[in-house]
Scaffold this active site. Structure first.
Site, PDB file in Angstrom:
ATOM      1  N   HIS A 124      66.812 -53.709 -29.752  1.00  0.00           N
ATOM      2  CA  HIS A 124      65.564 -54.148 -30.390  1.00  0.00           C
ATOM      3  C   HIS A 124      64.556 -54.427 -29.275  1.00  0.00           C
ATOM      4  CE1 HIS A 124      62.931 -57.126 -32.425  1.00  0.00           C
ATOM      5  NE2 HIS A 124      63.390 -56.648 -33.574  1.00  0.00           N
ATOM      6  N   LYS A 227      67.805 -65.026 -40.221  1.00  0.00           N
ATOM      7  CA  LYS A 227      68.673 -63.899 -40.590  1.00  0.00           C
ATOM      8  C   LYS A 227      70.034 -64.365 -41.085  1.00  0.00           C
ATOM      9  CE  LYS A 227      66.479 -60.770 -37.344  1.00  0.00           C
ATOM     10  NZ  LYS A 227      65.659 -59.677 -37.841  1.00  0.00           N
TER      11      LYS A 227
HETATM   12  N1  PMP Z   1      67.387 -58.603 -31.910  1.00  0.00           N
HETATM   13  C1  PMP Z   1      67.715 -57.909 -32.992  1.00  0.00           C
HETATM   14  C2  PMP Z   1      68.896 -56.983 -32.947  1.00  0.00           C
HETATM   15  C3  PMP Z   1      66.973 -58.054 -34.162  1.00  0.00           C
HETATM   16  O1  PMP Z   1      67.291 -57.355 -35.248  1.00  0.00           O
HETATM   17  C4  PMP Z   1      65.884 -58.950 -34.187  1.00  0.00           C
HETATM   18  C5  PMP Z   1      65.015 -59.129 -35.423  1.00  0.00           C
HETATM   19  N2  PMP Z   1      64.736 -57.973 -36.128  1.00  0.00           N
HETATM   20  C6  PMP Z   1      65.583 -59.656 -33.012  1.00  0.00           C
HETATM   21  C7  PMP Z   1      66.364 -59.460 -31.900  1.00  0.00           C
HETATM   22  C8  PMP Z   1      64.428 -60.606 -32.935  1.00  0.00           C
HETATM   23  O2  PMP Z   1      64.586 -61.636 -33.834  1.00  0.00           O
HETATM   24  P1  PMP Z   1      63.358 -62.606 -34.185  1.00  0.00           P
HETATM   25  O3  PMP Z   1      62.205 -61.722 -34.572  1.00  0.00           O
HETATM   26  O4  PMP Z   1      63.864 -63.433 -35.306  1.00  0.00           O
HETATM   27  O5  PMP Z   1      63.095 -63.405 -32.951  1.00  0.00           O
END
Ligand code: PMP
Length: 407
Positions: A124, A227
């Site tokens: 990500h 999540k």
């Molecule tokens: N890492 C992964 C694998 C994710 O799926 C996400 C959220 N989509 C994040 C990091 C970042 O999370 P957040 O936006 O809640 O900080």
């Protein structure tokens, strides 16, 4: 599947009773954010109605109560991921902030020009950009372990990237764009054999499987509360105590100090050293309620139920000729990323929305993954413990009907 209390779980999530465009909501965008059970909503309402005050500084009863609840949530998180001590649980805003904290505090203090950080091809953006920023600041280099067409990490190639200059491995436990579950035990063993610490991005994994940071022996573990059925604005950084002790604060301000004069500041001990300013008090307490909720159901039961859901969805999807599944790792969590011949993912998302079905269409904050597959975007259905086979049937019927219209 039969012993899983799905009806009761669904009844616990008020939003699942909503209708969208006069159709029952089918919520399949859980990888972006999960819905909240009544217990979490009640916890927040209760805190603001009866137990809210700022924490850690007040002598008055409400402040003491709020502090106890807040620190109680820390203990719940500790137990949930089996950290050795609450000193190792740092509350942050989310996985993104946790990774930025490690990059700017650990990275800046422990890495130097010429050092290398190894990530994977399926990260990500939150596990790419903070490292790029650090590399720019200190002259370090980012190395990317490749994956195969199924979306599986090429382990041998990953291992070959580890050398004397590698100072950190930062890798996702489960990919948000593909669903791939990485062999994190093997990854950690290979890195530790060369004395390289490992950060696991648990943002996707945490709601789907039991996590034991001591058994994993990871050095850092990050996740977001939203999540795992908890409030947004909450997140956790786990770090081994010795590493956290050696790291300088990430931000300065109230709550992270022991003593301040204009000449010099003495910082508070762990975990408060990394928690400058007033945190999301009611929301962190709500995260504790979310952890109680999933713990009562059982992470292993949740994992088994969701594995059956994914199997069913995959079988159904494979029967649709013009549907291409993106990400077919042998070990996968509840994510079905796909494209349809001749139909843009955004059209898929919009059409399904008209049927009450919420999926995600886009690059999923993983543009390099899209580049790897040569697609601008995918449609992504992502499952949570409250989803059902019937909902997957509705999704598949929806997809078939839009193929008829567009195809
Ligand atoms: N890492 C992964 C694998 C994710 O799926 C996400 C959220 N989509 C994040 C990091 C970042 O999370 P957040 O936006 O809640 O900080």
């Amino acid at each position: 599947m039969s012993t899983f209390p799905i009806e009761q779980i669904r009844a616990d999530f008020p939003i699942l009773g909503e209708t969208i465009r006069n159709k029952p909501l089918v919520y399949l965008d859980n990888a972006a954010s999960c819905q909240k059970p009544q217990a979490v909503i009640d916890s927040i309402v209760h805190t603001y109605s009866h137990e809210y005050a700022n924490i850690h500084r007040g002598v008055h009863t409400l402040s003491v109560r709020a502090t106890d609840k807040f620190e109680g949530a820390r203990e719940k998180v500790r137990a949930f991921i089996n950290a050795a001590s609450t000193k190792e649980i740092i509350f942050v805003r989310g996985a993104t902030e946790a990774i930025n904290l490690v990059a700017q505090s650990y990275g800046k203090s422990q890495l130097k020009a010429g050092d290398e950080i190894v990530i994977s091809a399926m990260e990500h953006h939150a596990n790419i950009v903070p490292w790029q920023m650090l590399c720019q600041q200190i002259g370090a280099f980012l190395r990317v372990a490749p994956m195969n067409q199924q979306g599986e990490l090429l382990f041998d190639e990953f291992e070959q990237l580890l050398n004397a200059k590698t100072k950190l491995v930062a890798i996702t436990q489960m990919s948000n764009a593909l669903g791939t579950i990485n062999p994190v035990e093997q990854i950690i063993a290979a890195a530790h054999a060369k004395n390289i610490p490992v950060l696991l991005d648990g943002a996707q994994a945490i709601p789907h499987m039991a996590v034991d940071v001591q058994a994993l022996d990871c050095d850092f573990y990050v996740f977001s509360g939203h999540k795992i059925y908890g409030p947004s604005g909450t997140g956790v950084l786990y770090g081994k105590q010795a590493l956290l002790e050696a790291m300088p604060p990430y931000q300065g301000g109230g709550d992270m100090i022991r003593q301040v004069t204009f000449e010099k500041t003495e910082y508070a001990g762990l975990p408060h050293k990394f928690e400058a300013g007033t945190p999301a008090i009611a929301e962190i307490i709500g995260l504790g309620a979310a952890i109680d909720y999933v713990t009562a159901i059982g992470m292993d039961k949740i994992a088994a139920y969701e594995a059956e859901l994914l199997d069913y969805a995959t079988q159904q999807a494979e029967q649709i000729k013009s549907l291409n599944i993106i990400g077919q790792a042998a070990h996968k969590g509840g994510i079905l990323s796909f494209t349809l011949d001749r139909i843009h993912p955004h059209d898929i998302g919009t059409m399904l929305d008209s049927l009450g079905i919420a999926i995600r269409a886009g690059h999923h904050c993983a543009m390099p993954v899209m580049d790897f597959y040569g697609v601008p975007a995918t449609a992504r259905a992502s499952f949570a413990m409250y989803n059902t086979r019937q909902e997957i049937d509705v999704l598949m019927q929806g997809i078939k009907s839009l193929i008829e219209v567009f195809g």
